[in-house]
Scaffold this motif. Sequence first.
Motif, short mmCIF file in Angstrom:
data_model
loop_
_atom_site.label_atom_id
_atom_site.label_comp_id
_atom_site.label_asym_id
_atom_site.label_seq_id
_atom_site.Cartn_x
_atom_site.Cartn_y
_atom_site.Cartn_z
N LEU D 19 0.81 -1.22 0.00
CA LEU D 19 0.00 0.00 0.00
C LEU D 19 0.85 1.27 0.00
CD1 LEU D 19 -2.73 -1.12 2.56
CD2 LEU D 19 -2.83 -1.20 0.07
N SER D 59 -14.84 -6.41 -2.26
CA SER D 59 -13.65 -6.92 -2.94
C SER D 59 -13.50 -6.37 -4.35
CB SER D 59 -13.65 -8.44 -2.95
OG SER D 59 -14.69 -8.93 -3.73
N SER D 60 -14.54 -5.75 -4.90
CA SER D 60 -14.40 -5.15 -6.23
C SER D 60 -13.60 -3.84 -6.19
CB SER D 60 -15.78 -4.87 -6.84
OG SER D 60 -16.47 -6.08 -7.04
N LYS D 62 -10.72 -3.17 -5.20
CA LYS D 62 -9.31 -3.29 -5.60
C LYS D 62 -9.13 -3.33 -7.11
CE LYS D 62 -9.14 -8.30 -4.91
NZ LYS D 62 -10.45 -8.45 -4.24
N LEU D 63 -10.21 -3.42 -7.87
CA LEU D 63 -10.11 -3.44 -9.33
C LEU D 63 -9.77 -2.06 -9.89
CD1 LEU D 63 -13.11 -5.81 -10.10
CD2 LEU D 63 -10.67 -6.37 -10.04
N ILE D 64 -9.67 -1.04 -9.05
CA ILE D 64 -9.17 0.25 -9.54
C ILE D 64 -7.66 0.18 -9.77
CG2 ILE D 64 -10.97 1.60 -8.37
CD1 ILE D 64 -8.70 2.52 -6.41
N ARG D 68 -3.76 -6.13 -8.77
CA ARG D 68 -5.03 -6.26 -8.08
C ARG D 68 -4.98 -6.84 -6.68
NH1 ARG D 68 -8.17 -7.96 -13.55
NH2 ARG D 68 -7.95 -5.90 -14.47
N ALA D 69 -3.86 -7.37 -6.27
CA ALA D 69 -3.83 -8.05 -4.97
C ALA D 69 -3.61 -7.06 -3.83
CB ALA D 69 -2.76 -9.12 -4.99
N MET D 70 -4.43 -6.03 -3.77
CA MET D 70 -4.29 -4.99 -2.77
C MET D 70 -5.36 -5.17 -1.68
SD MET D 70 -1.94 -2.76 -3.97
CE MET D 70 -2.25 -0.98 -3.98
N PRO D 71 -4.95 -5.14 -0.41
CA PRO D 71 -5.94 -5.27 0.67
C PRO D 71 -6.70 -3.97 0.91
CG PRO D 71 -3.75 -5.10 1.60
CD PRO D 71 -3.58 -5.09 0.11
N VAL D 72 -7.64 -3.69 0.03
CA VAL D 72 -8.40 -2.45 0.05
C VAL D 72 -9.86 -2.82 -0.16
CG1 VAL D 72 -8.90 -0.43 -1.40
CG2 VAL D 72 -6.55 -0.90 -0.67
#
Lengths: 86, 86, 86, 86, 86
Positions: D19, D59-60, D62-64, D68-72
Amino acid sequence: MLAARLVGNIWATRKINSLNGLKFMLAEVINNQEEKQRLIVADTIGAGIGDRVIICTGSSAKLIFEERAMPVDAAVIGIIDEDCHF
Amino acid sequence: MLAARLVGNIWATRKINSLNGLKFMLAEVINNQEEKQRLIVADTIGAGIGDRVIICTGSSAKLIFEERAMPVDAAVIGIIDEDCHF
Amino acid sequence: MLAARLVGNIWATRKINSLNGLKFMLAEVINNQEEKQRLIVADTIGAGIGDRVIICTGSSAKLIFEERAMPVDAAVIGIIDEDCHF
Amino acid sequence: MLAARLVGNIWATRKINSLNGLKFMLAEVINNQEEKQRLIVADTIGAGIGDRVIICTGSSAKLIFEERAMPVDAAVIGIIDEDCHF
Amino acid sequence: MLAARLVGNIWATRKINSLNGLKFMLAEVINNQEEKQRLIVADTIGAGIGDRVIICTGSSAKLIFEERAMPVDAAVIGIIDEDCHF
């Protein structure tokens, strides 16, 4: 994400095998409501009781782990700076 | 995750095929509110009525299974130690 | 998962193509609150109005389908036995 | 998605490695209730304090990110036009 | 899924690139509570203001798109028939 304060530790000796060694803490959501929502979170960055943290919830929470197939739905992703007021 | 107490068993003879043999229990979320939220959870670690447990919710819950394509959204991932006070 | 009672059918002639033929029902969450939460669920196991059912919500709900890319977020996964009291 | 107003910045020097460099902001959900729900969101499109934005949660969110494997679990996906009234 | 009524359009000229051309609408959840929950939804089936629709929420919502990596968490999946009473 949620802003929360860590308020305790949660110990669970008996648990799903893949979670062995994982640190669970009790977090209290920071808001201006009377009733504070509490949730159990996983921590991998060394947060401690009293810290204000950023919590990622849902299926993205497990992305804090390298091995991603962990049954975890809430994780500390950051510690809020002490001089950050909100 | 949620801290909850297991308060009963849920029996459903007719169900989705992939869930045959799965144990469902009724859990009551532990909080300081009048109205206790209740949910149905899957258990694979031998938790029993009266136990305080950690519940993982959402799509990560199915990661307690080796075969992951299970339509389950809440699962027991740990039994909270008796001497853990919070 | 949620315990709910099926209270009606939902008809939607115009819908996303992949959902053609799918049966939607209206479910009322079983709890001890005044206001009953209602949601629309997909059913593939022949549940009927009046049945008490187990509802899986979120992205795991679509795992009741063989073809998994269905935009569905709540599904009946079991019918609670009549002699199951909770 | 949620309509929200950005009301502040959240600084967290210590955080999950993936992050680093990510901008977190505090958002207040726009509704007609007394108590405004607040959440922390990630922003990659240059939104600022005071902007009304569209927030994607879960969980969508993080598609920004390309990676994509971001814990957001919450992200700004659009800035609502000033002349859009609702 | 949720039953909701479409009550307006949401315009956001500045947004995540992958969302260009996407139609956002404001939906009001249909229930018997005083405070109506509002959310922003994506529509691809030509629903209009006043229509009662079925909303899929969460990460399954993006399955209405052929290109699935869209940061969207709520979508119209069907228009409820006018003669469907519930």
